[in-house]
Design a protein around this motif. Structure first.
Motif, short mmCIF file in Angstrom:
data_model
loop_
_atom_site.label_atom_id
_atom_site.label_comp_id
_atom_site.label_asym_id
_atom_site.label_seq_id
_atom_site.Cartn_x
_atom_site.Cartn_y
_atom_site.Cartn_z
N ALA A 122 101.77 34.39 -78.18
CA ALA A 122 101.26 33.47 -77.15
C ALA A 122 99.75 33.51 -77.10
N ILE A 123 99.19 34.73 -77.13
CA ILE A 123 97.72 34.84 -77.05
C ILE A 123 97.06 34.25 -78.29
N ALA A 124 97.69 34.47 -79.49
CA ALA A 124 97.07 33.96 -80.72
C ALA A 124 97.03 32.44 -80.71
N LYS A 125 98.16 31.81 -80.29
CA LYS A 125 98.19 30.35 -80.27
C LYS A 125 97.20 29.79 -79.25
N ALA A 126 97.13 30.44 -78.08
CA ALA A 126 96.21 29.96 -77.05
C ALA A 126 94.77 30.08 -77.51
N ALA A 127 94.43 31.20 -78.20
CA ALA A 127 93.06 31.38 -78.66
C ALA A 127 92.71 30.34 -79.71
N HIS A 128 93.69 30.04 -80.62
CA HIS A 128 93.40 29.04 -81.65
C HIS A 128 93.26 27.65 -81.05
N ASN A 129 94.12 27.31 -80.08
CA ASN A 129 94.04 25.97 -79.51
C ASN A 129 92.81 25.79 -78.64
N SER A 130 92.30 26.87 -78.02
CA SER A 130 91.13 26.70 -77.18
C SER A 130 89.84 26.81 -77.99
N GLY A 131 89.97 26.90 -79.33
CA GLY A 131 88.79 26.73 -80.17
C GLY A 131 87.93 27.95 -80.38
N ILE A 132 88.53 29.15 -80.31
CA ILE A 132 87.76 30.35 -80.60
C ILE A 132 87.66 30.51 -82.12
N GLU A 133 86.44 30.71 -82.63
CA GLU A 133 86.23 30.67 -84.07
C GLU A 133 86.73 31.94 -84.73
#
Lengths: 167, 120, 114
Positions: B87-98
């Protein structure tokens, strides 16, 4: 019997087992309280555990035990891999997100496949595309960007066992 | 130190292994370059380490209330921790963390740019 | 430069290990020393919480801290010989899981029921 009621009975039995494991107290008040609480849980949230029906056969039990043993072995390997990367002075990482193709269709099988991939060496599931059956996996040391090689390396370790256990 | 029974010695050995892997996981959280790599190291090592500590507690204390609760807690950890990790990985990728500089390929971003994103 | 920092870290960790296991508090039980190691680990995690460059780093650190606390509770239950510390561990683990899911949804910008 309807499927919802079957699912409710399964939730009731599971909640009773968890209650008696946590309390370990077999007086009359404790047993009555446990049964009442399990019944309330089963009535209000019971119908989401079992969604589709399938038959029971004995081989699935042995495959489940084999799956647990294989999972522990892969977790041990994963931990030594991460420990090697972390202790190394130059941090040998080459990360990237690759596609992995899968054959499984059921929700529970896909969930367990994603969890198993997360707990095995160097890989972490990021997202699932259910229509095209593709898993996006973050790989800490990318060996090849080809979809066939990554499927062979990551997915097929558990797919054969999970196909028997969950399909 | 008072003398220990045989199962208690084995329990202590497994607990020490668990603490060692916990320590490696925390070290990975400090050293690795970006959030996805940190998530990998930390989730794997700390989950296995805490499960090791709980199994060690079960072997140390035998079939007592402590032991049964330790087994229940092990099952909870092994089921919940990978779910929160992705869940955290998908959220971080979708919110645009490089991702870090060392990253060589990102097929997920390519596929998300090709398809039209639906509104939630 | 990287090798130099690695060497400094190794010296600090070995010093803490020797001080913990062979110098201080020789008379107390062995399990308390293991608890000390886990407390130092949670100190490192708090360093990541303070330093983390992005929000996701802090969320990861908080999630990991929750799993580490379960280990501390289990060790406390055999050090003090009380079984209710593992209950605290189970409750903490479930709360930490729900908290991590809520923070992940908040980070993604979705509402909590979708």
């Amino acid at each position: 019997m309807k499927l919802e009621n079957k699912s409710r009975i399964a939730v009731f039995v599971l909640s009773c087992i968890v209650w008696f494991l946590i309390t370990l107290n077999f007086s009359l008040a404790s047993i009555v309280a446990g049964i009442i609480l399990s019944a309330v849980t089963a009535i209000f949230a019971g119908e989401i555990l079992i969604i589709t029906e399938r038959k029971f056969h004995l081989g699935r039990v042995f495959y489940t035990i084999g799956y647990i043993i294989k999972l522990f072995w892969e977790m041990l390997k994963a931990n030594f891999h991460v420990a090697y990367i972390v202790v190394h002075p130059k941090l040998p990482v080459k990360p990237g997100i690759v596609r992995v193709k899968t054959k499984l269709t059921r929700d529970s099988a896909l969930t367990m496949l994603a969890n198993s991939i997360t707990l095995t060496p160097g890989t972490l599931t990021v997202d699932i595309n259910k229509d095209e059956k593709i898993l996006y996996v973050h790989w800490i040391y990318v060996k090849s960007q080809d979809i066939k090689v990554s499927t062979e390396e990551i997915g097929s370790r558990f797919e054969k066992i999970l196909e028997v256990v969950f399909e | 130190m008072h003398s220990l029974a045989f199962n208690q010695i084995i329990g202590y050995v497994i607990i020490c292994f668990g603490i060692l892997f916990d320590f490696f996981g925390v070290l990975g959280l400090l050293r690795l370059p970006d959030v996805y790599n940190r998530l990998q190291a930390a989730t794997k090592c700390v989950t296995f380490g805490s499960a090791g500590i709980l199994i060690g507690v079960f072997i140390y204390s035998g079939f007592t209330p402590t032991g049964f609760k330790a087994i229940l807690c092990t099952v909870f950890i092994l089921l919940t921790s990978p779910v929160s990790a992705h869940a955290i990985a998908k959220a971080a990728h979708n919110s645009g963390i490089e991702m870090a500089e060392e990253t060589i390929v990102d097929h997920y971003l390519e596929d998300m740019n090709n398809e039209p994103t639906e509104d939630k | 430069m990287k090798t130099f920092k690695w060497f400094i870290g190794l010296i600090i960790i070995v010093t803490l290990f020797i001080l913990n296991f062979f110098v201080f508090f020789q008379e107390i039980d062995f399990s308390y020393k293991l608890i000390n190691v886990l407390l130092f680990c949670s100190l490192f995690i708090l360093m990541r919480v303070v330093k983390g460059p992005s929000v996701a780093d802090r969320i990861v650190a908080i999630d990991i801290l929750g799993i580490l606390i379960i280990g501390i509770c289990a060790l406390l239950s055999i050090a003090l010989e009380r079984s209710y510390y593992i209950d605290i561990g189970i409750a903490w683990g479930l709360q930490s899981f729900i908290g991590a899911m809520a923070l992940a949804k908040f980070l993604e910008g979705r509402s909590l029921d979708a």
